[in-house]
Design a protein around this motif. Structure first.
Motif, PDB file in Angstrom:
ATOM      1  N   THR A 177       0.876  -1.329  -0.152  1.00  0.00           N
ATOM      2  CA  THR A 177      -0.273  -0.453  -0.268  1.00  0.00           C
ATOM      3  C   THR A 177       0.778   1.125   0.183  1.00  0.00           C
ATOM      4  O   THR A 177       0.238   2.115  -0.254  1.00  0.00           O
ATOM      5  CB  THR A 177      -0.982  -0.210   1.172  1.00  0.00           C
ATOM      6  OG1 THR A 177      -0.209   0.501   2.644  1.00  0.00           O
ATOM      7  CG2 THR A 177      -1.557  -1.364   1.219  1.00  0.00           C
ATOM      8  N   CYS A 293      -6.632   6.576   1.941  1.00  0.00           N
ATOM      9  CA  CYS A 293      -7.892   6.294   1.253  1.00  0.00           C
ATOM     10  C   CYS A 293      -8.027   4.962   1.742  1.00  0.00           C
ATOM     11  O   CYS A 293      -7.914   4.531   2.223  1.00  0.00           O
ATOM     12  CB  CYS A 293      -7.043   6.292  -0.582  1.00  0.00           C
ATOM     13  SG  CYS A 293      -8.625   4.899  -1.770  1.00  0.00           S
ATOM     14  N   GLY A 294     -10.060   4.505   1.396  1.00  0.00           N
ATOM     15  CA  GLY A 294     -10.423   3.721   2.108  1.00  0.00           C
ATOM     16  C   GLY A 294     -10.414   4.046   3.513  1.00  0.00           C
ATOM     17  O   GLY A 294     -11.188   4.755   3.918  1.00  0.00           O
ATOM     18  N   CYS A 312      -7.386   1.673  -4.508  1.00  0.00           N
ATOM     19  CA  CYS A 312      -7.918   2.054  -3.994  1.00  0.00           C
ATOM     20  C   CYS A 312      -8.225   3.946  -4.817  1.00  0.00           C
ATOM     21  O   CYS A 312      -8.938   4.239  -4.491  1.00  0.00           O
ATOM     22  CB  CYS A 312      -6.992   2.622  -2.370  1.00  0.00           C
ATOM     23  SG  CYS A 312      -7.709   3.775  -1.324  1.00  0.00           S
ATOM     24  N   LYS A 316     -11.419   5.227  -6.024  1.00  0.00           N
ATOM     25  CA  LYS A 316     -12.308   7.231  -5.110  1.00  0.00           C
ATOM     26  C   LYS A 316     -12.185   8.352  -6.503  1.00  0.00           C
ATOM     27  O   LYS A 316     -13.413   8.516  -5.659  1.00  0.00           O
ATOM     28  CB  LYS A 316     -11.410   7.091  -3.778  1.00  0.00           C
ATOM     29  CG  LYS A 316     -11.422   8.231  -3.313  1.00  0.00           C
ATOM     30  CD  LYS A 316     -10.254   9.024  -1.947  1.00  0.00           C
ATOM     31  CE  LYS A 316     -10.796  10.168  -1.351  1.00  0.00           C
ATOM     32  NZ  LYS A 316      -9.911  10.653  -0.491  1.00  0.00           N
ATOM     33  N   ARG A 324     -14.125   1.657   2.826  1.00  0.00           N
ATOM     34  CA  ARG A 324     -12.644   0.516   2.887  1.00  0.00           C
ATOM     35  C   ARG A 324     -13.481  -0.158   1.275  1.00  0.00           C
ATOM     36  O   ARG A 324     -12.943  -0.474   0.935  1.00  0.00           O
ATOM     37  CB  ARG A 324     -13.225  -0.512   3.859  1.00  0.00           C
ATOM     38  CG  ARG A 324     -12.611  -1.406   3.968  1.00  0.00           C
ATOM     39  CD  ARG A 324     -12.979  -2.119   5.203  1.00  0.00           C
ATOM     40  NE  ARG A 324     -12.823  -1.951   6.294  1.00  0.00           N
ATOM     41  CZ  ARG A 324     -11.488  -1.899   7.030  1.00  0.00           C
ATOM     42  NH1 ARG A 324     -10.332  -2.170   6.735  1.00  0.00           N
ATOM     43  NH2 ARG A 324     -12.049  -1.331   7.970  1.00  0.00           N
ATOM     44  N   ALA A 326     -13.496   0.957  -1.114  1.00  0.00           N
ATOM     45  CA  ALA A 326     -11.976   1.359  -2.608  1.00  0.00           C
ATOM     46  C   ALA A 326     -11.253   0.452  -1.958  1.00  0.00           C
ATOM     47  O   ALA A 326     -10.472   0.787  -3.486  1.00  0.00           O
ATOM     48  CB  ALA A 326     -11.777   2.752  -1.982  1.00  0.00           C
ATOM     49  N   GLU A 327     -10.674  -0.293  -1.518  1.00  0.00           N
ATOM     50  CA  GLU A 327      -9.771  -0.915  -1.141  1.00  0.00           C
ATOM     51  C   GLU A 327      -9.518  -2.414  -2.501  1.00  0.00           C
ATOM     52  O   GLU A 327      -9.124  -2.988  -2.473  1.00  0.00           O
ATOM     53  CB  GLU A 327      -9.612  -0.913  -0.242  1.00  0.00           C
ATOM     54  CG  GLU A 327      -9.181   0.441   0.492  1.00  0.00           C
ATOM     55  CD  GLU A 327      -9.000  -0.635   2.093  1.00  0.00           C
ATOM     56  OE1 GLU A 327      -8.098  -1.319   2.273  1.00  0.00           O
ATOM     57  OE2 GLU A 327      -8.827   0.803   2.931  1.00  0.00           O
TER      58      GLU A 327
END
Length: 429
Positions: A177, A293-294, A312, A316, A324, A326-327
């Motif tokens: 990530t 993000c997420g 993510c 987004k 979450r 978006a992940e």
């Protein structure tokens, strides 16, 4: 029933007379034959049948009339560094910052405030090299002889993830990530406004485009790459995708203001750029923390535009997925049709593309394992357009260590059905 107006009756009578005279058909005016409507055609310069495959994508998903009302735009997403350009605009900016003394001494002289992943050993090395040179919050003189050791230490931590003495510089991050060295460049722009950073990036861009291919520049006491070039083929591809009605985006692990400046050169505006994004203070200055993000909130600094983080951020910003969700991999209708990348950084958003995935070969293990395995027939591989890599003489270790997990553990590369990808031979170079 209402009667036709006098004007309408006259128009109808006139039209009937013209039809009788042969000037009009009952269907309307006689028109000269119009050329067939075709989607834009790509320029040459691609490996093998890649140009034909990309043209098929444009012909299938694009339109010769991209402004047709009610038409949903297909999405295309490009990585930036070494995908649209040769070399790295983040690197070019870092080298410019150091040569021009634009990195600020951190608050209290404490370098751990610049990255939550910086090790004590790295913080101590940076403090020793840079601490005496400037007050907290003021720029360090890294472009001067007295600041050369500080420049060298910053550049070592950024470029090698170690100190000049070889101590590990970063620890404790999720390898799927974020990448702390990439993030650190954005974090070192703290104290400047985004517009000021755009100015720095523009100055670096001018220098790097003007420098001859192969140029080296002095940074501290060492040398570094001093040139960048746009790839003509990618500039053409982006332009043709836009003309065919694609919604074209950039997703990069370089800082947001930096990529915004460079993306203008291929006709992509700032609203279509997703880079590493700092949070800002009340006075509009960038902080050393990053937007999230997420499930990752702003300031946690652990979900940047890197591997799963790119997924993510694309979900987004491009598709409006929040929280979450978006992940996660989205349904096909909420994913990009086309994606292009060159590194393991790009794996997740490339895999998400539903139509075609373009890979520039830089000998990156997981990416090349997946591209050469080509389990669904949607991957194409192209050598770099400038200074392509030589053939990798040993197979990619797909079945053993080609994949790096969240904690840094190496393992086999697996397909979506969990089967293991066999080792792959390098064939496109």
């Amino acid at each position: 029933m209402s009667r036709p107006t006098t004007r309408r009756r006259i128009q109808a009578a006139g039209a009937a007379a013209l039809i009788a005279a042969g000037g009009l058909t009952a269907a309307g005016p006689a028109r000269a034959a119009q050329p067939a409507c075709t989607t834009p055609k790509l320029a040459a310069g691609w490996y093998g049948d890649n140009q034909a495959r990309l043209q098929q994508l444009i012909d299938r998903y694009g339109s010769c009339d991209p402004h047709r009302p009610g038409r949903a735009k297909p999405v295309a997403v490009f990585d930036w560094d070494n995908t649209v350009v040769k070399n790295d605009v983040g690197d070019a900016t870092m080298f410019w910052l150091l040569r021009n003394g634009k990195v600020r001494q951190p608050a209290g002289g404490d370098w751990t405030t610049t990255s939550r992943h910086l090790t004590p050993a790295a913080a101590q090395a940076l403090a020793a090299a840079c601490g005496p040179l400037a007050r907290p919050g003021t720029p360090l003189p890294t472009g001067t002889p007295e600041g050369a050791a500080c420049a060298d230490e910053i550049n070592a931590v950024y470029g090698t993830a170690t100190t000049r003495t070889g101590a590990t510089a970063f620890a404790g991050w999720d390898r799927r990530t974020t990448e702390p060295g990439y993030a650190w460049l954005a974090q070192l722009t703290q104290g400047w406004t985004a517009n000021e950073v755009r100015g720095f990036a523009a100055a670096a861009r001018t220098e790097n485009l003007a420098a001859p291919i192969g140029t080296k520049q002095q940074v501290g006491t060492g040398t570094a790459t001093g040139w960048v070039r746009y790839y003509d083929q990618q500039r053409d591809l982006i332009g043709k995708l836009q003309r065919a009605g694609f919604d074209v985006w950039i997703s990069s692990a370089s800082p947001q203001p930096v990529v915004e400046v460079w993306a203008r050169g291929v006709g992509i505006d700032a609203a279509h750029v997703i880079g590493i994004r700092n949070t800002t203070s009340r006075d509009g200055r960038l902080t050393a923390h990053l937007q999230g993000c997420g499930s990752v909130p702003d300031g946690a600094d652990t979900m940047t535009t890197y591997i799963d983080g790119k997924r993510c951020w694309i979900n987004k910003e491009v598709f409006g997925v929040r929280g979450r969700a978006a992940e996660k991999v989205q349904p096909p209708a909420r994913r990009q049709v086309f994606a292009a990348g060159d590194s393991d950084t790009d794996i997740s958003f490339l895999r998400d593309a539903t139509g075609l995935r373009l890979v520039l070969n830089r000998n990156k293990n997981e990416l090349m394992c997946r591209a050469y395995d080509n389990s669904d027939g949607k991957w194409i591989v192209n050598p770099m357009f400038l200074e392509p890599k030589k053939q990798k003489t040993s197979p990619y270790p797909c079945s053993t260590t080609g994949y790096v997990d969240h904690d840094g553990t190496a393992g086999p590369v697996r397909r979506g059905d969990t089967s293991i990808v066999p080792d792959q031979t390098d064939t496109v170079f």
